[in-house]
Design a protein around this motif. Structure first.
Motif, PDB file in Angstrom:
ATOM      1  N   ASN A  80       0.812  -1.125  -0.097  1.00 19.01           N
ATOM      2  CA  ASN A  80       0.079  -0.105  -0.070  1.00 19.01           C
ATOM      3  C   ASN A  80       0.826   1.202   0.100  1.00 19.01           C
ATOM      4  O   ASN A  80       1.370   1.514   1.020  1.00 19.01           O
ATOM      5  N   ASP A  97      -8.390   1.721   4.526  1.00 22.90           N
ATOM      6  CA  ASP A  97      -7.270   2.358   3.634  1.00 22.90           C
ATOM      7  C   ASP A  97      -5.925   2.143   4.512  1.00 22.90           C
ATOM      8  O   ASP A  97      -4.998   2.324   3.540  1.00 22.90           O
ATOM      9  N   TRP A  99      -4.568  -0.719   5.187  1.00 29.63           N
ATOM     10  CA  TRP A  99      -4.219  -1.929   4.869  1.00 29.63           C
ATOM     11  C   TRP A  99      -2.674  -2.036   4.431  1.00 29.63           C
ATOM     12  O   TRP A  99      -2.075  -0.776   3.774  1.00 29.63           O
TER      13      TRP A  99
END
Lengths: 131, 372
Positions: A80, A97, A99
């Motif tokens: 990410n 968001d 992760w």
């Protein structure tokens, strides 16, 4: 404390969410809250092989640093990038968001051995309420 | 949290503000509020924040021997201080090791010594023992830690917020000066211009029974500019940016004030003080280690206890380290031999098995502090 029902958990406070033959991995709401403001997340590169229960990265908070432990054997297929730009997204949205990596799973039975949401809730309740 | 932890008179204020409470030297203290350490840090750097530091110890010395007695206990020169002045100093053993770093208030008729929470019983025992052995004019030592609460109101806008509440002229007190005044209708409040953040601001001593009223009055007065309660987490990042010593990190029983970076508090011209001979000998022999400040490359943070290297050789240890929010960088303090303490010296920090390049930089790290 938010413990989403669609995740499985480790004792080290990582979560995994299965999406086909890929799992997303992150740290739990409990973990981000215990760490406080996160300033840097060190993640492996795409292609790195992961071994269950071995460190694959670390989370630097203002006050402390914590290792990330891989929930399963696997191979990193995506990281990410957004949390490199703004690591506080892990504090704001640890299960969404925030992760950290997506990994190919080599042995699906390992996922079944992880904690269920109910068992993880019990673990966290013991940590918060004890001593 | 254990039932044997001590609580300050402001404990319920912290609960009301939803603080994350931790065991800090056997005190149940707020490490942060939901605001978070980064934002709390920024509030103190840009506006004003309120800290409860009542866990610190407040010891009062009265009697005609009060000034010479405390003068003898500390490295700084209390006899040169005027009433209304406070000093920062080390309290040393005979061997020069630091028992604690303290602030000492020279009041009209007494002296107040403010000690770190972690050293409360040690300093109390030390002062009591020394008072019994004291052959000068009579002194009496009293522990007023429970009766008095201690707040810190810190930030570039501290004075403008507190001024309307103080029934005295704050312009009369410069840095490390204090006055006693009615504040927010509360009598006999000690207001001193000092702190542990680098910002302008005040440390405030008020009766425990009225401390909640003062806490609320200060937050209310600062509401429109975003004043907020600040936890010990931000207190640590603020002091690290200023390179202020933390007892247990830079200072310890086996560290002298000369080594620990507070040599400026040691007044060798004083007639005598406990530890003077040992410190004079250390100075004459030359120091073997001194505190440096360093910046690390990359985003891994240096942390307390990690080893410092030069050219593959271990040369020292990190005493404090972490993320400095104002600089957005990992910075640290540590011990190295004096020959390696020059600004620009290249070091390496062993951060969890990885040798990370670092460089000695000027102290303090943060250059825009508003303190006067």
């Amino acid at each position: 404390m938010n413990v989403p029902q669609d995740c499985r958990y480790t004792k080290e406070h990582e979560w995994v969410r299965v999406e086909g033959d890929i799992v997303l991995v992150g740290i739990t709401d409990y973990a981000q809250s215990a760490l406080g403001d996160i300033v840097f997340v060190e993640l492996p590169k795409v292609g790195v092989k992961l071994v269950a229960e071995q460190p694959f990265g670390s989370v630097e908070a203002v006050k402390a640093v914590s290792d990330l432990f891989s929930p399963v054997n696997g191979e990193v297929v995506e990281i990410n990038a957004a949390i490199g730009d703004d690591p506080t997204v892990v504090n704001k949205s640890p299960h969404g968001d925030g992760w950290m990596i997506k990994t190919k799973v080599l042995d699906a039975t390992q996922i079944d051995q992880l904690l269920s949401p109910a068992d993880y809730e019990k673990l966290v309740a013991g940590l918060a309420g004890g001593h | 949290m254990g039932g044997n932890l001590k609580r300050t008179p402001l404990f319920h204020e912290h609960v009301n503000h939803q603080a994350k409470l931790v065991d800090f030297n056997q005190w149940e203290m707020p490490v942060q509020y939901p605001t978070g350490i980064l934002r709390e840090h920024e509030i103190v750097r840009t506006a004003v924040g309120l800290f409860d530091v009542s866990h610190m110890g407040r010891f009062e010395v009265t009697g005609p021997g009060a000034v010479p007695f405390v003068h003898d206990l500390i490295t700084n020169d209390l006899e040169k201080a005027e009433p209304g002045q406070l000093l920062y100093a080390a309290m040393c053993r005979e061997d020069g090791g630091v028992l604690d770093d303290v602030t000492v208030y020279r009041m009209a008729d007494r002296v107040m010594v403010v000690a770190n929470a972690g050293n409360l019983s040690r300093i109390w025992d030390w002062m009591e023992t020394r008072a019994l052995a004291w052959v000068g004019p009579p002194v009496e030592v009293n522990d007023r830690s429970t009766e008095l609460a201690q707040l810190a109101f810190q930030g570039p806008r501290a004075e403008e917020v507190i001024r309307p509440l103080v029934a005295a002229d704050l312009n009369t007190i410069g840095y490390y000066r204090f006055l006693v005044a009615t504040v927010a209708g509360i009598k006999d409040v000690v207001v001193s211009r000092n702190g542990y953040t680098g910002e302008d601001g005040f440390e405030i001593y008020v009766s425990s029974g009225r401390s909640r009223d003062l806490w609320r009055a200060l937050l209310h007065a600062g509401e429109s500019i975003g004043a907020a309660p600040i936890g010990l987490g931000a207190r640590d990042t603020l002091r690290l940016e200023m390179c202020y010593c933390l007892y247990g990190n830079e200072l310890n029983l086996d560290v002298s004030p000369l080594e620990g970076g507070i040599g400026w508090t040691v007044k060798m011209k004083k007639t005598d003080f406990i530890g003077k001979d040992a410190l004079a000998a250390q100075k004459a022999a030359g120091l073997t280690r001194s505190i440096v400040g360093f910046a690390v490359e990359g985003q891994r943070m240096p942390r307390h206890g990690q080893a410092l290297f030069v050219g593959g050789r271990e040369v020292g240890i990190v005493t404090s380290g972490g993320f400095c929010p104002s600089l957005k960088q990992g910075m640290g303090l540590g011990f190295v031999p004096p020959a390696l303490s020059a600004v620009g010296t290249e070091l390496e920090v062993d951060i969890r098995g990885a040798k990370v390049p670092a460089r000695v930089v000027e102290r303090p790290f943060y250059k825009h502090a508003s303190h006067k």
